[in-house]
Motif scaffolding. Structure first.
Motif, PDB file in Angstrom:
ATOM      1  N   ALA A 142      59.750-105.165   0.694  1.00  0.00           N
ATOM      2  CA  ALA A 142      59.611-104.410   1.940  1.00  0.00           C
ATOM      3  C   ALA A 142      58.179-103.929   2.141  1.00  0.00           C
ATOM      4  N   PHE A 143      57.543-103.474   1.061  1.00  0.00           N
ATOM      5  CA  PHE A 143      56.160-102.990   1.187  1.00  0.00           C
ATOM      6  C   PHE A 143      55.230-104.124   1.607  1.00  0.00           C
ATOM      7  N   VAL A 144      55.358-105.276   0.960  1.00  0.00           N
ATOM      8  CA  VAL A 144      54.498-106.414   1.303  1.00  0.00           C
ATOM      9  C   VAL A 144      54.732-106.845   2.746  1.00  0.00           C
ATOM     10  N   LEU A 145      55.998-106.954   3.149  1.00  0.00           N
ATOM     11  CA  LEU A 145      56.300-107.362   4.526  1.00  0.00           C
ATOM     12  C   LEU A 145      55.757-106.349   5.531  1.00  0.00           C
ATOM     13  N   LEU A 146      55.893-105.065   5.209  1.00  0.00           N
ATOM     14  CA  LEU A 146      55.417-104.027   6.118  1.00  0.00           C
ATOM     15  C   LEU A 146      53.903-104.083   6.274  1.00  0.00           C
ATOM     16  N   VAL A 147      53.195-104.113   5.134  1.00  0.00           N
ATOM     17  CA  VAL A 147      51.728-104.098   5.188  1.00  0.00           C
ATOM     18  C   VAL A 147      51.199-105.373   5.830  1.00  0.00           C
ATOM     19  N   VAL A 148      51.744-106.531   5.424  1.00  0.00           N
ATOM     20  CA  VAL A 148      51.292-107.796   6.003  1.00  0.00           C
ATOM     21  C   VAL A 148      51.606-107.836   7.497  1.00  0.00           C
ATOM     22  N   GLY A 149      52.783-107.321   7.872  1.00  0.00           N
ATOM     23  CA  GLY A 149      53.122-107.274   9.296  1.00  0.00           C
ATOM     24  C   GLY A 149      52.147-106.435  10.085  1.00  0.00           C
ATOM     25  N   PHE A 150      51.774-105.274   9.538  1.00  0.00           N
ATOM     26  CA  PHE A 150      50.798-104.427  10.219  1.00  0.00           C
ATOM     27  C   PHE A 150      49.435-105.113  10.299  1.00  0.00           C
ATOM     28  N   ILE A 151      49.052-105.789   9.214  1.00  0.00           N
ATOM     29  CA  ILE A 151      47.756-106.475   9.216  1.00  0.00           C
ATOM     30  C   ILE A 151      47.710-107.534  10.318  1.00  0.00           C
ATOM     31  N   PHE A 152      48.808-108.233  10.517  1.00  0.00           N
ATOM     32  CA  PHE A 152      48.844-109.276  11.540  1.00  0.00           C
ATOM     33  C   PHE A 152      48.890-108.704  12.962  1.00  0.00           C
ATOM     34  N   TYR A 153      49.598-107.602  13.127  1.00  0.00           N
ATOM     35  CA  TYR A 153      49.893-107.165  14.494  1.00  0.00           C
ATOM     36  C   TYR A 153      49.102-105.947  14.951  1.00  0.00           C
ATOM     37  N   LYS A 154      48.418-105.255  14.023  1.00  0.00           N
ATOM     38  CA  LYS A 154      47.622-104.107  14.453  1.00  0.00           C
ATOM     39  C   LYS A 154      46.392-104.575  15.222  1.00  0.00           C
ATOM     40  N   HIS A 155      46.082-103.864  16.291  1.00  0.00           N
ATOM     41  CA  HIS A 155      44.929-104.224  17.113  1.00  0.00           C
ATOM     42  C   HIS A 155      43.768-103.250  16.918  1.00  0.00           C
ATOM     43  N   GLU A 156      44.085-101.962  16.837  1.00  0.00           N
ATOM     44  CA  GLU A 156      43.003-100.977  16.769  1.00  0.00           C
ATOM     45  C   GLU A 156      42.434-100.893  15.352  1.00  0.00           C
ATOM     46  N   ARG A 157      41.159-100.551  15.287  1.00  0.00           N
ATOM     47  CA  ARG A 157      40.387-100.662  14.056  1.00  0.00           C
ATOM     48  C   ARG A 157      40.894 -99.742  12.952  1.00  0.00           C
ATOM     49  N   GLY A 158      41.252 -98.499  13.308  1.00  0.00           N
ATOM     50  CA  GLY A 158      41.688 -97.543  12.299  1.00  0.00           C
ATOM     51  C   GLY A 158      42.933 -98.002  11.563  1.00  0.00           C
ATOM     52  N   GLY A 159      43.936 -98.479  12.324  1.00  0.00           N
ATOM     53  CA  GLY A 159      45.162 -98.952  11.700  1.00  0.00           C
ATOM     54  C   GLY A 159      44.932-100.174  10.837  1.00  0.00           C
ATOM     55  N   MET A 160      44.056-101.088  11.273  1.00  0.00           N
ATOM     56  CA  MET A 160      43.729-102.272  10.476  1.00  0.00           C
ATOM     57  C   MET A 160      43.083-101.883   9.156  1.00  0.00           C
ATOM     58  N   PHE A 161      42.150-100.935   9.202  1.00  0.00           N
ATOM     59  CA  PHE A 161      41.480-100.486   7.982  1.00  0.00           C
ATOM     60  C   PHE A 161      42.488 -99.871   7.011  1.00  0.00           C
ATOM     61  N   ILE A 162      43.389 -99.050   7.522  1.00  0.00           N
ATOM     62  CA  ILE A 162      44.377 -98.384   6.665  1.00  0.00           C
ATOM     63  C   ILE A 162      45.269 -99.403   5.981  1.00  0.00           C
ATOM     64  N   THR A 163      45.797-100.365   6.740  1.00  0.00           N
ATOM     65  CA  THR A 163      46.728-101.325   6.153  1.00  0.00           C
ATOM     66  C   THR A 163      46.035-102.251   5.158  1.00  0.00           C
ATOM     67  N   TRP A 164      44.806-102.677   5.448  1.00  0.00           N
ATOM     68  CA  TRP A 164      44.064-103.486   4.465  1.00  0.00           C
ATOM     69  C   TRP A 164      43.789-102.679   3.197  1.00  0.00           C
ATOM     70  N   LEU A 165      43.469-101.396   3.358  1.00  0.00           N
ATOM     71  CA  LEU A 165      43.222-100.535   2.196  1.00  0.00           C
ATOM     72  C   LEU A 165      44.455-100.474   1.302  1.00  0.00           C
ATOM     73  N   TYR A 166      45.627-100.283   1.896  1.00  0.00           N
ATOM     74  CA  TYR A 166      46.840-100.191   1.086  1.00  0.00           C
ATOM     75  C   TYR A 166      47.244-101.543   0.521  1.00  0.00           C
ATOM     76  N   TRP A 167      46.848-102.625   1.159  1.00  0.00           N
ATOM     77  CA  TRP A 167      47.079-103.949   0.581  1.00  0.00           C
ATOM     78  C   TRP A 167      46.319-104.094  -0.734  1.00  0.00           C
TER      79      TRP A 167
END
Length: 701
Positions: free
Chosen positions: A466-491
């Motif tokens: 679930a964690f991998v799917l959630l983070v990878v899903g956010f990485i693919f679908y996030k548009h704004e810079r802050g959310g992208m940075f957060i999800t890549w950081l947690y990856w």
């Protein structure tokens, strides 16, 4: 959108494959001899270089992927160096490893002007500095001025990079690193009780830096960085004085400091608003500044209040303090909408902290009711700062309540994740508040993926998936810079956590990540083919600088070849000495598990000398080589020591009463360190003609 998905898929695949390779080498796998391991690691490095070249020269597209493969190949060079250290038992996490790795990375950054190379180089530079000053495989003592000038030099070099760099991100990172080393100097001074005058100079530097960026340059990012270090410094100093004096006057002074911080920040924010030319960025900047102020003021405020209560009353009422925090701090902060936002944030943060401290002595039922009240206020129109603080409080209180009622930490973390998922998808929520919910939710989710904290069962497997799917899903679908940075950081945090998860073998994790990485690469390539996408880039430095890049690759390969030849020659021709030892068992950053060794010949008594030494080893009646004195110190041969037949000279570095020989690490297959620690009594070392030592094996006899 399609182009971003393709790039994201390739980056995820590369990150997983690179992680799998690191895990594979760190596992110190069996079944290959030394040279086979070296050839395999060099082959993987060259494979990445070749793949990058093929994509560049033959396909004439995918410059994005080609560049990243070249970066990965440079990282693979460092992994190969780490593997050589593992095979021949060089220092665990030696600063030499990172320094040698830094050289080609820095040259590539200079030639290509490519930002990933610049960031990688700065990161390697910090690791070089860190492991020079804080070696992981042995402990050393430094003199006061040696420690001071070493750390000042680290800060100065980072300051030079900050001033001279013209890249987009490097100046911010270098400035943060400079402030970090200055702060470490401050901490080392406190711990070692050295250079007591430095805190005052450091405080002056922080004040000067803040005023410079606030009044002269008016650069928001540097104001935040300086403010963050100043806040941590102030908190540290406060607790330093509390520990030193522990008097009610200190706690009263702490409350005055809180008042001064709040009043000063109100004044500063009025002026900082004029710097917010971009409304969106300005909002984030002001929120971040207020967050730093609130954090510092609340930590000092909560500590001062609790300290005063402890000292002035013998038996104070936790219930009274709980309700004073709720009705005297939190509710006024929520209801007094005309008050300044900094004042409201600080009052609420102090109130939330006092509620958390006193709740265990009051009632979890009352805390539950208070949490429901906070939920009501959260969905109402609160200011951004108050809403984020309320989210933190609700998440913390939910964790405390579930733990108290059920004693199930997994369930408590799941509740926090669910609560923040709801907050994230609430309508009309602002971007900063959404990102705060994302950070808190992922921070609660990440521990659920650790086998060291929870047992291997269905829930553990589902949590990881679930964690991998959630983070990878956010990485693919996030548009704004802050959310992208957060999800890549947690990856990346997830991948690092897996490395230090001891309950799951590195080799098994390696195979899992390698297979998953290949799936991402193949899947992305097929997706790209079906969309008939062609990634168009500007003319690539891979084509423009081909000869220079080829020269670097050749030099890297030749250097590795020379290093292996020297080690093998050393093992074949060096003199064997038997040394008595005493081990312990940690894990290296890149090289896997190892046994830390301390030798009987390491303790040489009290000597005034420091620096490079040649030690005389002399065999006793049991065949063990013992310390027989110094042959030379810093190149000067000492008088009074005559070499006898059978004596061996070994190189070392003298630190106080300890000599470091460079053989303090012995790498072992994963999971075997404790057994070796219990059984090994002696080390067999090869010493070359020039005195260099190479650890060959450990034994019971």
């Amino acid at each position: 959108m399609t182009l971003r998905w393709i790039r994201t898929g390739y980056l995820l695949g590369i990150s997983l494959i690179l992680t799998g390779i690191i895990y594979f080498f760190a596992s110190n796998w069996q079944g290959f001899d030394r040279l086979e391991k070296v050839l395999l690691s060099v082959g993987l490095m060259l494979l990445f270089y070749v793949a990058s070249s093929i994509l560049t020269l033959m396909l004439k597209r995918h410059d994005f992927l080609s560049k990243w493969l070249f970066v990965v190949a440079t990282i693979a060079f460092g992994i190969t160096l780490a593997l050589i250290g593992q095979i021949y038992n060089s220092h665990a996490d030696s600063f030499w490893l990172f320094f040698i790795w830094l050289i080609p990375s820095a040259v590539l950054a200079w030639i290509t002007h490519y930002e990933p190379f610049r960031i990688l180089s700065l990161f390697l530079l910090q690791l070089t500095f860190w492991f020079y000053y804080f070696p992981s495989s042995y402990a050393i003592e430094r003199g006061q001025w040696e420690a001071f000038w070493t750390l000042i030099t680290f800060a100065f070099i980072n300051g030079g990079i900050y001033l001279l760099s013209r890249s987009r991100n490097l100046p911010y990172l270098a400035y943060s690193s400079m402030q970090g080393w200055l702060f470490i100097l401050y901490q080392v001074g406190l711990y070692e009780r050295q250079f007591a005058w430095w805190p005052y100079i450091y405080a002056g530097l922080l004040i000067g830096s803040f005023l410079y960026y606030f009044r002269v340059k008016k650069q928001r990012s540097y104001i935040l960085i300086t403010g963050l270090f100043a806040g941590v410094f102030l908190i540290n100093q406060y607790f330093r004085y509390v520990a030193k004096y522990y008097h009610e006057g200190i706690f009263i002074a702490g409350l005055f400091v809180v008042a001064l911080i709040v009043i000063g920040s109100v004044y500063l924010i009025k002026h900082l608003r004029t710097m917010a030319q971009d409304e969106t960025k300005g909002h984030v900047f002001l929120f971040a500044f207020q967050a730093i102020v609130t954090f510092v003021a609340s930590v000092i405020g909560i500590s001062s209040i609790m300290g005063l209560i402890t000292m002035l009353t013998n038996d104070f009422s936790f219930e009274l303090l709980f309700f004073l925090a709720v009705f005297g701090l939190v509710l006024p902060a929520f209801l007094a909408k005309r008050w300044n936002s900094v004042v409201r944030n600080t009052l609420s943060a102090i109130g939330f902290g006092l509620v958390a401290i006193t709740s265990y002595e009051v009632s979890m039922t009352i805390l539950f009711i208070f949490t429901l009240v906070l939920l009501f206020f959260y969905v109402k129109s609160l200011e951004t700062g108050l809403r984020v603080l309320t989210n933190i409080a609700i998440s913390l209180y939910s964790l405390m309540i579930i733990l108290d009622w059920t004693d199930e930490p997994r369930l408590a973390l799941i509740i926090v994740v669910v609560v923040n998922a709801v907050f994230y998808f609430l309508p009309l929520i602002k971007k900063v508040e959404r990102n705060a919910a994302l950070v808190i939710g992922l921070s609660a989710f990440l521990p659920l993926t650790s086998m060291d904290l929870f047992t291997l069962d269905l829930w553990y497997v589902l949590s990881n998936i679930a964690f991998v799917l959630l983070v990878v899903g956010f990485i693919f679908y996030k548009h704004e810079r802050g959310g992208m940075f957060i999800t890549w950081l947690y990856w990346w945090l997830f991948l690092v956590l897996k490395y230090y998860e001891f309950a799951w073998d590195l080799l098994d994790k390696s195979m899992s990540f390698l297979i998953t990485g290949m799936v991402f690469l193949v899947g992305t390539a097929l997706f790209e083919k079906t969309r008939a996408t062609r990634i168009k880039e500007q003319p690539s430095w891979l084509r423009k600088k081909a000869l220079s890049l080829l020269a670097i690759v050749v030099l890297q390969t030749l250097f590795i070849g020379y290093l292996v030849y020297e080690k093998e020659d050393h093992l074949q021709n060096g003199d064997v000495v038997k040394l008595e030892l005493a081990p312990i068992d940690p894990r290296s950053l890149l090289q896997g598990d190892y046994v830390r060794l301390r030798y009987e010949i390491s303790d040489v008594g009290t000597w005034e000398a420091r620096g490079k030494v040649k030690v005389i080893l002399r065999k006793d009646a049991q065949g063990i080589h013992r310390f027989a004195g110094f042959y030379s110190i810093n190149g000067e041969v000492k008088e009074g020591y005559a070499l006898q037949k059978g004596d061996v000279l070994i190189n070392g570095k003298m630190y106080g009463d300890t000599v470091i020989y460079g053989i303090e690490s012995y790498f072992v297959p994963e999971g075997t360190g404790i057994e070796i620690q219990q059984n090994a009594r002696y080390a067999y070392v090869r010493v070359s003609e020039n005195g260099d030592a190479l650890l060959e094996k450990l034994g019971e006899e």
